[in-house]
Motif scaffolding. Structure first.
Motif, short mmCIF file in Angstrom:
data_model
loop_
_atom_site.label_atom_id
_atom_site.label_comp_id
_atom_site.label_asym_id
_atom_site.label_seq_id
_atom_site.Cartn_x
_atom_site.Cartn_y
_atom_site.Cartn_z
N PHE C 131 0.67 -1.49 20.22
CA PHE C 131 1.45 -2.65 20.66
C PHE C 131 2.23 -3.25 19.49
N VAL C 132 1.62 -3.23 18.32
CA VAL C 132 2.38 -3.70 17.14
C VAL C 132 3.57 -2.78 16.92
N MET C 133 3.35 -1.49 17.15
CA MET C 133 4.46 -0.55 16.99
C MET C 133 5.56 -0.87 18.00
N ALA C 134 5.17 -1.23 19.22
CA ALA C 134 6.18 -1.59 20.22
C ALA C 134 6.97 -2.79 19.75
N GLY C 135 6.26 -3.76 19.15
CA GLY C 135 6.95 -4.93 18.60
C GLY C 135 7.94 -4.53 17.52
N ALA C 136 7.51 -3.59 16.68
CA ALA C 136 8.39 -3.12 15.61
C ALA C 136 9.61 -2.42 16.20
N PRO C 155 16.09 7.70 11.10
CA PRO C 155 14.68 7.78 11.49
C PRO C 155 14.00 6.42 11.39
N LEU C 156 13.23 6.12 12.39
CA LEU C 156 12.47 4.87 12.41
C LEU C 156 11.46 4.85 11.26
N LEU C 157 11.06 6.04 10.84
CA LEU C 157 10.04 6.16 9.79
C LEU C 157 10.46 5.44 8.52
N TYR C 158 11.78 5.45 8.22
CA TYR C 158 12.25 4.78 7.01
C TYR C 158 11.91 3.30 7.04
N ARG C 159 11.94 2.73 8.25
CA ARG C 159 11.68 1.29 8.34
C ARG C 159 10.21 0.99 8.65
N LEU C 160 9.50 1.97 9.16
CA LEU C 160 8.11 1.71 9.56
C LEU C 160 7.12 2.65 8.85
N LEU C 162 4.58 1.99 6.84
CA LEU C 162 3.19 1.52 6.92
C LEU C 162 2.66 1.67 8.33
N LEU C 163 3.53 1.39 9.29
CA LEU C 163 3.11 1.51 10.69
C LEU C 163 2.79 2.95 11.03
N PHE C 164 3.51 3.87 10.39
CA PHE C 164 3.23 5.28 10.65
C PHE C 164 1.84 5.64 10.18
N ALA C 165 1.47 5.11 9.01
CA ALA C 165 0.11 5.35 8.51
C ALA C 165 -0.91 4.82 9.50
N ALA C 166 -0.65 3.61 10.00
CA ALA C 166 -1.56 3.03 11.00
C ALA C 166 -1.58 3.89 12.26
N PHE C 167 -0.41 4.42 12.61
CA PHE C 167 -0.34 5.26 13.81
C PHE C 167 -1.20 6.51 13.65
N PHE C 269 -4.41 -2.51 10.80
CA PHE C 269 -3.76 -3.65 11.44
C PHE C 269 -3.00 -4.48 10.41
N VAL C 270 -3.63 -4.67 9.25
CA VAL C 270 -2.95 -5.42 8.20
C VAL C 270 -1.67 -4.69 7.78
N LEU C 271 -1.80 -3.37 7.60
CA LEU C 271 -0.63 -2.57 7.22
C LEU C 271 0.50 -2.74 8.23
N SER C 272 0.13 -2.62 9.50
CA SER C 272 1.19 -2.67 10.51
C SER C 272 1.78 -4.08 10.60
N ALA C 273 0.91 -5.10 10.40
CA ALA C 273 1.43 -6.46 10.45
C ALA C 273 2.37 -6.70 9.27
N VAL C 274 1.98 -6.19 8.10
CA VAL C 274 2.85 -6.34 6.93
C VAL C 274 4.20 -5.68 7.20
N ASN C 275 4.13 -4.49 7.79
CA ASN C 275 5.36 -3.78 8.11
C ASN C 275 6.24 -4.60 9.06
#
Lengths: 651, 122, 281, 359
Positions: C131-136, C155-160, C162-167, C269-275
């Motif tokens: 869901f955090v990823m959806a927000g991103a 690529p979305l990866l450039y911007r996300l 940290l979220l990719f690691a969480a994914f 979760f912290v990683l994705s929130a930071v992202n």
């Protein structure tokens, strides 16, 4: 409008006396319950009481469905001269009663708060308010219509369910003298008060109804007269009394800003007015106490000692909605201010924290209570976001939550009378013992968490509306996941059993069964009718195209209702087929590490003795227990409230 | 976790340690205690094997001239082979193949005669 | 009519892909452990065999749950294929998880009931991160629709990152691989036997297996959003993630769910929130 | 409410053998654990009534599939003591070699199962792959992979020629390389440490009080090893027991891992010092009336045989006390307070051999 034959007598009577249809219905909705309550109190025959309750419920249900908005601008004006003094008089009576209660139970806080209210009210009524009140006394818009129908339909069904429930309850409690007359009188009185609360357009009248529901709540919580019940009732009284005081202050402030008591008018007039933010924030604080938002949750949790119909009616589907109703009513006034942001965060925090606390609960009614608090927080947050989408989402949430949660309370109440416990672990396997109630409870839970049912639709709208506010979005994500967790755990626990031999509904009184089945059908039908509901609830905005081809489309996303319903329907059919095949097939014993005995859940233990394999859920008290967290959560919530107030003062 | 990575990668690109048994069985080592056989020509039906057998899977009947063996009871310890005075018992360098039904080996032995026959009964 | 045919084709392709991925997983895992492993098509044979077996349940709800889980997974995949709203896809997918847990908890077996609760913790991990990823996705593309990722141009990866690691953590949990094969792993060598699947046999188990394939395909499809600029990125990134999870499975012991919630999910979760804040900020 | 009650075993996939535990759990934390026995009881000791004392060698070998060699060894040493027979020096050294091969394959098997108990499948496979070489040595030298059946009263049944000893040494070098490659994973991997450190800790006094034996006791800081008695040729070889102080699962893992190297060292010493001569002395007659207690160090700890003979072909009484039986009481202390997920790890840490225990 033509009068349909077969309507209840009072409508007929009023309509032939020349009032317009709508106004007649308004009178039915507000006044009739008061008389019915009086009748309940006076007539002590059980059968007569049942008839009165059924008739009132039916009358209210029909009336609420017949009620249509919008009203003429002068609606009810010609009675103003009659109604206004009446309500003012009743207000004094009410405050006097509360003052007396405070004295009688030696509760200084209640005495103090009531005295404060009394003083302030006298000042406002005699020295501040102008005599000329030339505005509509009532308002019937989407918001109040939604709530009236919730109150009358869901509330009516709960009243019906209460008839056999209270019978059994008294058999169990065995009091010297039946207190059922008072109980039903209060329930009906409350329905009238609640209808008045959502229909009135007069802020001072709103205050009266607000306080009246508080008093009803107090009396109903204390119904059993046990020490615990009285303590919790008094807590509810003082907390809500504080809310009343805050509301009066807010009224004073708002009146000072625009010199009117017209609620819709005020909401429009104070929009953009910085000075009005402080009274508005007081108004929100009052709403928070009424809706038991953190840190005021204690009274609602305590209120769970009351008989379950009380919890279902007052403390989940209707009365606590008065707070969010107030916030939504005034949402335009504080839209796009720091106050709104604060409200969003405070609501979001309540949503998250109450959901987390619900995980640690093993008392089923307390789980429901926390879940109510949590959902109301979400609705407050919607009022804070303030976009048309968010407000629509809030209304959807109110509606779907009232139906599903009321239903769940009724299920727990029904089960409680069989197992005499509210402990989730004792309710384990309810679906085997009481198949109908159990399955309806599971269905009610599913309507709260699974698409395409309404709650999730509402939540989806909130997600999309709130995605711009990151902190809130994260709260939303976490809160939703926690919500899912405790609901699924509860439903799974109800299901947990082996050896189900066909589906044989248990025996129960018709008046118990009818509300359960009706509400369950209502939950499903409401979900089915969701596209139509959207059309009604959503304001005609540019960014909205509701119901196009069964797909609800917003600027940023789409909710394919048609696909989801098709899948759900297909699944339902397949499930009927699959389950019947499975029931016909061979039954197996569960895996018990190869040590099964002839009993399905027993295994051969030490010394060759049969031992029952048992499971208790993990409630993780160290992580989610309320004993540990309530203080911290309350402090944090108070912090958010301060932020909200600060936002109001800053601007 | 990192310590294991070289090991698994070596496994990935190396030869695997398993083989598709029974399509390609492994050759047994010399001296492995495999399938027990009795050379009927050498057997003298003395019964020493039956007496020494710890699992009592052998029965010898001099009267009927029968040497009987229950492979499913045999533990392949090789005690009978060592005890046999005539040297007629031996263990092959291969295991008994897996079978679906219980077998019993009955050997007709004619002492001081060349005639013999093997038959299996289910 | 055409839509139905297309939907069936998409589901068929996903089924084929899911089964083959499962085969690849088993083969590769075997090779990493110096074993030969089964043929790539083995999962199909397994499922066909399961579907042909006798139906047996300990609770009738178990006949319903696999169906619901499977249809939720299929529905979520179809919504993805039609470039739907990521939030809705996640909601639908989540419903599948709900029914899986209900099925597990409905049985009187203590193993399966405890596993049902563990599955809830696992869902908590996966769903929050997604869901955090959806927000991103919304913050980057201005829309919750998955089509937005392709329209972005880079690529979305450039911007996300940290979220990719969480994914990846969520993917490990979803694929039921060590260190997070807590509520049911592929082989029953676990304290909860086969966790949420313990009480399923025959066709019901077969359906759950298929649902699992589809869920893995859905996750890999979501993974492909991170590099949605062209077909190569959309194939190579999920494949790499898939292989990485299998290698991780083979180089770590199983951890406990307390660790997963405390350290694993906490950090993710912290990683994705930071992202997320970084995107906004 | 009594909380969660879980039957852990007898047929549980994590367990290599059918132990039964009645686990009481709260929030997935074990509150109490009650072990129960008897699921695979076969009455092997009673067989002494109908199998003569020589046939009993093969019977006691089957008490346990993993430490079969040492069961037979203890039994034979007991009878030798009773009958006053001195096995030949070569036999004594060969017994050490096979004993240590057994310890090696048992410890490797255990390490693999231990890894499997914590869900580390590839480590499990890898260790068993290394173990295969030991099994090959067993088969090539004794004829069977697990149940070697080499012991007889008065010596051993098989001999090793110089070619075989050289081959054994080269194979052992490979084995050593194989498990050394795993050492960093077993001893320093984060996930392994998370699952083993501090789990099921027994203090020195607790271990003594509960009567633990073998690696369990050594991991709690007690230097106890039956090989120090000097039976077979152990008196002529140099070694010191491996001792760890922490007493938790990790310490037990360290002890057993270090014992792999120790066993290889002992085999190398024994091969180097292997004297020439016969492998057994001829034994005539029956054991005289009398009783004897024989002890030896199995991979799991002290194994004790009580033998009572009456001068006849059949023994009067045979009683076996196996190390797992001594270690199981510790479970009732180690299990409460740990997570359900750690139950298999702690359970495996005693290296349970249930067939041994229940005979």
């Amino acid at each position: 409008m033509t009068i349909q034959p077969g309507l209840t007598g009072s409508i007929f009577f009023l309509s032939i006396t020349g009032s317009s249809m709508t106004e007649a219905i308004l009178v039915v909705l507000i006044i009739v319950p008061f008389f019915a309550a009086l009748a309940c109190l006076l007539i002590r025959s059980t059968a007569c009481r049942a008839c009165i309750v059924i008739a009132t419920a039916a009358m209210l249900a029909v009336s609420s469905l017949l009620l249509q908005g919008p009203l003429a601008p002068d609606a009810g004006l010609r009675w103003a001269g009659l109604i206004d003094p009446l309500i003012t008089g009743c207000d004094f009576l009410l405050l006097a009663v509360m003052f007396y209660l405070g004295c009688r139970y030696r509760h200084p806080l209640i005495v103090l708060l009531t005295a404060g209210q009394l003083g302030l009210f006298v000042r406002l009524e005699f020295f501040v308010f102008a005599k000329d009140r030339g505005h509509a006394l009532f308002q019937v818009d989407v918001l109040s219509l939604t709530l009236v129908r919730v109150v009358c339909l869901v509330g009516g069904l709960i009243c019906l369910h209460a008839i056999p429930y209270m019978q059994a309850h008294e058999q169990h409690q065995n009091p010297a003298r039946s207190r059922q007359p008072q109980f039903f009188a209060l329930l009906l009185l409350f329905l009238g008060a609640m209808n008045g609360l959502v229909l009135t357009n007069h802020l001072a009248h709103f205050y009266f109804f607000f306080e009246l529901t508080t008093l009803c709540s107090f009396l109903l919580i204390g119904h059993d007269r046990s020490k615990e019940a009285m303590d919790n009732a008094l807590t509810a009284l003082w907390m809500n009394g504080l809310g009343g005081l805050l509301l009066l202050f807010a009224i004073q402030g708002l009146y000072g800003q625009s010199a009117m008591l017209d609620m819709t008018g005020l909401a429009a007039a104070t929009a953009g007015n910085q000075a009005a933010l402080l009274p508005l924030s007081l108004l929100l604080l009052a709403a928070f106490t009424k809706s038991a938002q953190l840190p005021w949750q204690r009274w609602l949790l305590g209120a769970m000692v009351a008989p379950t119909p009380t919890s279902a009616l007052l403390h989940s589907s209707t009365m606590v909605k008065a707070g969010v109703y107030l916030a939504l009513r005034f949402a335009p006034a504080f839209a796009h201010t720091l106050l709104a942001q604060g409200l969003m965060l405070a609501g979001g925090f309540t949503f998250l924290a109450a959901a987390a606390l619900a995980i640690g609960q093993r008392n089923a009614k307390k789980v429901l209570a926390y879940s109510t608090i949590s959902n109301l927080g979400l609705i407050f947050a919607c009022a804070g976001i303030g976009t048309p989408a968010a407000v629509a989402a809030a209304m959807l949430l109110i509606l779907f939550h009232a139906v599903s949660k009321g239903l769940l309370f009724l299920c727990v109440g029904t089960a409680e009378q069989q197992v005499h416990s509210r402990d989730i672990e004792v309710l384990r396997g309810l679906c085997a013992r009481m198949p109908l109630t159990g399955m309806i409870a599971v269905l009610a839970v599913l309507t709260l968490i699974v698409p395409p049912f309404g709650m999730l639709l509402g939540k989806w709208l909130v997600f999309e509306a709130g995605a711009d506010h990151l902190v809130f979005y994260l709260m939303l994500v976490l809160g939703s996941s926690f919500t899912l967790l405790y609901w699924v755990r509860l439903a799974g626990t109800l299901l947990a059993s082996g050896q189900v031999e066909g589906f044989k509904p248990e025996r129960q009184p018709l008046l118990s069964r009818f509300p359960l089945v009706a509400l369950a059908c209502g939950a499903v039908v409401l979900a089915l009718g969701a596209p139509i509901l959207y059309g009604r609830l959503l304001p005609g905005g540019q960014t909205w195209s509701a119901g196009r081809g069964g797909v609800l489309t917003t600027a940023v996303g789409s909710f394919p209702l048609d696909v989801l319903f098709a899948v759900a329907a297909l699944l339902g059919l397949l499930a009927l087929f699959g389950v019947s095949r499975a029931m016909a097939g061979r039954k197996a014993f569960p895996y018990l590490a190869g040590a099964n005995t002839r009993l399905p859940d027993h295994f051969v233990g030490p010394m060759n003795r049969p031992v029952r394999a048992m499971v208790e859920n993990s409630y993780l008290a160290p992580f989610f227990g309320e004993e540990r967290w309530t203080l911290w959560v309350n402090l944090a919530a108070a912090g958010f409230l301060l932020v909200m107030l600060g936002g109001a003062l800053w601007q | 976790m990192v310590f294991m990575i070289p090991v698994v990668l070596k496994n990935l690109f190396g030869r695997c340690a398993t083989r598709p048994y029974p399509q390609s069985p492994r050759q047994l080592f010399a001296g492995s205690r495999g399938q027990l056989i009795n050379d009927a020509g050498k057997c003298i039906l003395c019964g020493t094997c039956a007496r020494s057998c710890p699992s009592q899977c052998l029965t010898v009947s001099r009267k009927e001239g029968l040497w009987q063996y229950e492979p499913f009871a045999c533990v392949f310890c090789g005690v009978c082979v060592e005890a046999c005075p005539a040297g007629s018992l031996s263990q092959l360098g291969q295991w008994r193949p897996a079978v679906r039904e219980r077998e019993r080996v009955v050997l007709k032995v004619e002492v001081k005669s060349e005639k013999s026959g093997v038959r299996s009964e289910a | 009519m055409q839509t139905t045919a297309l939907a069936l084709a998409v589901l068929g392709a996903a089924l084929l892909l899911g089964g083959l991925l499962s085969g690849l997983d088993r083969r590769l895992t075997a090779r990493l452990q110096s074993r030969q492993g089964p043929p790539f098509t083995q999962p199909f044979f397994d499922v066909i065999k399961l579907l042909a077996k006798e139906r047996m349940v300990t609770n009738p709800w178990q006949a319903f749950s696999p169906l619901a889980t499977l249809s939720a997974a299929a529905c979520a995949l179809l919504l993805f294929a039609w470039q739907g709203d990521l939030l809705v896809i996640l909601f639908v997918h989540m419903a599948g998880g709900v029914f899986l847990v209900l099925g597990a908890m409905a049985s009187p077996s203590p193993y399966s009931q405890i596993a049902g609760q563990r599955e809830l913790w696992q869902m908590l991990c996966c769903e929050t991160l997604l869901f955090v990823m959806a927000g991103a996705l919304y913050l980057t593309t201005g829309s919750f629709r998955v089509s937005g990722a392709a329209a972005l141009g880079e690529p979305l990866l450039y911007r996300l990152p940290l979220l990719f690691a969480a994914f990846l953590l969520a993917l490990t949990v979803k694929m039921r691989k060590s260190p997070f094969d807590l509520a049911g792993c592929h082989h029953a060598h676990q304290e909860l036997v086969r966790g949420v699947f313990t009480e399923y046999v025959g066709p019901h188990l077969g359906l759950l297996e298929i649902a699992h394939w589809l869920e893995v395909v859905l996750y890999l499809a979501i993974c492909s959003l991170f590099w949605a600029t062209g077909p190569w990125g959309m194939i190579l990134l999920p494949l790499t993630a898939f292989l990485a999870v299998i290698v991780l499975d083979n180089v770590s012991a199983r951890l406990t769910w307390r660790w997963m919630l405390g350290w694993g999910w906490g950090a993710a979760f912290v990683l994705s929130a930071v992202n997320l804040f970084w995107l906004k900020g | 409410m009594a909380g969660t009650i879980l039957p852990f075993g007898p047929q549980h996939p994590v367990l290599p053998e059918p132990l039964h535990l009645n686990l009481q759990i709260e929030d997935e934390i074990v509150v109490s654990a009650t072990p129960a026995f008897g699921y695979v009881h076969r009455g092997l000791e009673k067989l002494a009534d109908i199998r003569d004392f020589r046939q009993m060698i093969q019977v006691v070998e089957r008490v346990c599939g993993i430490c079969s060699m040492i069961h037979a060894l203890t039994y034979c040493q007991g009878l030798e003591e009773l009958m006053g027979i001195e096995p030949t020096p070569r036999a004594r050294f060969l017994r050490v070699i096979w004993s240590e091969l057994h310890r090696l394959h048992s410890h490797l098997l255990w390490l693999g199962l231990f890894a499997d108990a914590m869900g580390f499948e590839s480590l499990f496979m890898q260790l068993w792959k290394v173990r295969e070489r030991i099994m090959d040595i067993n088969e090539a030298t004794a004829g069977n992979r697990v149940i070697l059946s080499v012991n007889v009263i008065g010596g051993v049944r098989r001999d090793l020629d110089s070619g075989q000893t050289a081959w054994i040494l080269s194979e052992l070098a490979e084995v050593e390389k194989g498990f050394s490659a795993m050492s960093r994973t077993i001893l320093h991997d984060y996930t392994v440490q998370k699952r083993t450190r501090g789990k099921g800790a027994l203090s020195r006094s607790q271990a003594m009080e509960l009567g633990c034996v073998g690696p369990m006791l050594r991991a709690s800081g007690v230097s106890q090893d039956m090989r120090l008695l000097g039976y077979a040729a152990y008196g002529e070889l140099e070694f010191a027991p491996v001792v760890e102080q922490d007493g938790d699962c990790y310490a037990r893992c360290r002890v057993r891992f270090a014992e792999l190297g120790q066993s290889i060292g002992l085999i190398r010493q024994a091969i180097a010092k292997l004297p020439a001569g016969d492998t057994s002395v001829p034994v005539k007659g029956r054991p005289p009336a009398g009783e004897v207690v024989a002890r030896a160090e199995q991979p799991r700890g002290e194994c004790l045989y009580y033998i009572k003979a009456n001068g006849g072909k059949f023994l009067d009484r045979l009683r076996i006390r196996t190390p797992t039986f001594a270690n199981i009481p510790a479970l009732t202390v180690m299990l409460p307070g740990i997570e359900l997920a750690d139950v298999p790890v702690v359970l495996l840490s005693i290296d349970p051999c249930i067939s041994c225990t229940e005979r």
